[in-house]
Design an enzyme around this catalytic site. Structure first.
Site, short mmCIF file in Angstrom:
data_model
loop_
_atom_site.label_atom_id
_atom_site.label_comp_id
_atom_site.label_asym_id
_atom_site.label_seq_id
_atom_site.Cartn_x
_atom_site.Cartn_y
_atom_site.Cartn_z
N ASP A 130 0.82 -1.22 0.00
CA ASP A 130 0.00 0.00 0.00
C ASP A 130 0.85 1.27 0.00
O ASP A 130 0.34 2.34 -0.29
CB ASP A 130 -0.91 0.03 1.24
CG ASP A 130 -1.97 -1.05 1.21
OD1 ASP A 130 -2.03 -1.80 0.23
OD2 ASP A 130 -2.73 -1.15 2.19
N HIS A 274 -5.55 -10.19 -4.51
CA HIS A 274 -4.20 -10.66 -4.17
C HIS A 274 -3.29 -10.85 -5.37
O HIS A 274 -2.08 -11.07 -5.19
CB HIS A 274 -4.30 -11.94 -3.34
CG HIS A 274 -4.85 -11.66 -1.96
ND1 HIS A 274 -6.19 -11.63 -1.71
CD2 HIS A 274 -4.23 -11.35 -0.81
CE1 HIS A 274 -6.38 -11.33 -0.43
NE2 HIS A 274 -5.22 -11.15 0.14
O1 F6P Z 1 -1.82 -4.23 4.00
C1 F6P Z 1 -1.69 -4.75 2.72
C2 F6P Z 1 -2.99 -5.33 2.24
O2 F6P Z 1 -2.76 -5.89 0.98
C3 F6P Z 1 -4.17 -4.34 2.20
O3 F6P Z 1 -4.18 -3.53 1.05
C4 F6P Z 1 -5.36 -5.26 2.30
O4 F6P Z 1 -6.46 -4.62 2.90
C5 F6P Z 1 -4.86 -6.37 3.16
O5 F6P Z 1 -3.45 -6.37 3.08
C6 F6P Z 1 -5.40 -7.74 2.76
O6 F6P Z 1 -5.00 -8.64 3.71
P1 F6P Z 1 -5.13 -10.23 3.60
O7 F6P Z 1 -4.06 -10.72 2.68
O8 F6P Z 1 -4.92 -10.70 4.99
O9 F6P Z 1 -6.49 -10.51 3.07
#
Ligand code: F6P
Length: 344
Positions: A130, A274
């Site tokens: 981010d 992701h």
């Molecule tokens: O903090 C990085 C991030 O990719 C955010 O943009 C997002 O909200 C979060 O992690 C998603 O997390 P997870 O992989 O646990 O779903």
């Protein structure tokens, strides 16, 4: 293991470049300082459980270009359950580990600060796709995420053009809109919606309609943490994560039918999710991550405990955890205004 070693962990959400940090640290540590390393499995979970793997030169060969982390990661809080500083110190003494290099985002560094205050020797390496940490100009992984998002939008634009549709692309960005801003500018988006700027649906519709009136298939980029001016909180429908934070995602699917209903333009939303955190890091991220890893070992050797390596301009420097935490690197108004010249 006879000599005391340095333990490395990767914690929190993964991102491309983690392996390059590990490699940079281990290579410089072995070659220049004659240090030994071990890796903790799955972030703080491995530190609390004393779960380690060897990190010798052969273990890090060729990994700078690999996405993910060879050590695994988790969002484990080291103070929960059986965790805490006493348990961690006990594990480190038993395993012959003198210090830790913690690679992670804000949650990881906040935990690292508490452990430093309890006397554990830790240096930090900032990590977040981010780009929301204020004490460093850029975090590794961000450039890769922007490139992936830009490539995806280039593709969304050709299919949008073919069908005359409005395409909504949802990207990551929990508190800040850097990925949306940069990928949106790069892809020529007609609207970029970020957490820092609440916007009305009327304004979004105006931008979409204006792009359509010029014969374009409108592209709207939205960060997952964006809020319409009618919303108090970011859109969340997936419960909480291990740190009790709402899991975000889905705002694109909220906006698309609204845009379609108000403009009559067929609208489709795509959530990149992701994909932005996976795969090969860009050359920029490999270089930045390698330099961070090397600088982290320098910090260990110079006893700079409780400090995080950071990028200032083109130089690698270091800042105290307390100065690195608590203040988000938000998109300044001037950067948003500059991008907004291109909207509609
Ligand atoms: O903090 C990085 C991030 O990719 C955010 O943009 C997002 O909200 C979060 O992690 C998603 O997390 P997870 O992989 O646990 O779903």
């Amino acid at each position: 293991m006879d000599a005391m070693s340095i333990g490395i962990l990767t914690s929190g959400g993964d991102c491309p470049g983690l392996n390059a940090v590990i490699r940079g640290a281990v290579l410089k540590g072995i070659q220049i300082y004659g240090k030994e390393f071990v890796g903790f499995k799955d972030g703080w979970r491995g530190v609390v459980d004393g779960d380690i793997v060897p990190l010798e030169r052969k273990d890090i060969q060729g990994i700078a270009k690999q996405g993910g982390t060879i050590l695994g990661t988790s969002r484990t809080n080291p103070f929960e359950g059986d965790g805490g500083p006493d348990r961690i110190k006990e594990n480190m003494d038993r395993l012959g580990i003198e210090s830790l290099i913690a690679i992670g985002g804000e949650g990881t560094l906040a935990a690292a600060k508490r452990l430093t205050d309890a006397g554990i020797k830790i240096v930090g390496v900032p990590k977040t796709v981010d780009n929301d940490l204020s004490a460093t100009d850029y975090t590794f992984g961000f450039d890769t995420a922007v490139q992936i998002a830009t490539d995806a939008m280039d593709r969304l634009r050709t299919t949008g053009d073919s069908h005359g549709r409005c395409m909504v692309a949802e990207v990551m960005g929990r508190h800040v809109g850097w990925i949306a801003l940069h990928s949106g500018m790069a892809a020529g988006a007609h609207a970029i919606l970020i957490p820092e700027q609440k916007t009305s649906i009327d304004q979004i519709v105006e931008w979409v309609q204006s792009a359509r009136d010029r014969g374009r298939a409108p592209l709207v980029v939205v960060a997952e943490g964006f809020k319409l001016d009618t919303m108090d909180d970011a859109h969340s429908e997936r419960g909480l994560d291990a740190f009790g934070r709402p899991r975000l995602g889905g705002i694109g699917d909220v906006l698309a039918p609204e845009i379609e209903a108000r403009t009559g333009i067929e609208t489709r939303a795509t959530t990149l999710g992701h994909i932005q955190r996976g795969g090969t890091p860009t050359a920029y991220d490999r270089v930045l991550a390698t330099r961070y890893g090397m600088a982290a070992v320098d910090s260990v050797v110079h006893n700079r405990w409780g400090r995080m390596v950071s990028l200032s301009g083109t130089s690698i420097t270091h800042v105290a955890f307390e100065d690195a935490l608590g203040k988000l690197n938000t998109v300044p108004q001037s950067r948003y205004d500059e991008a907004a010249i291109l909207f509609g």
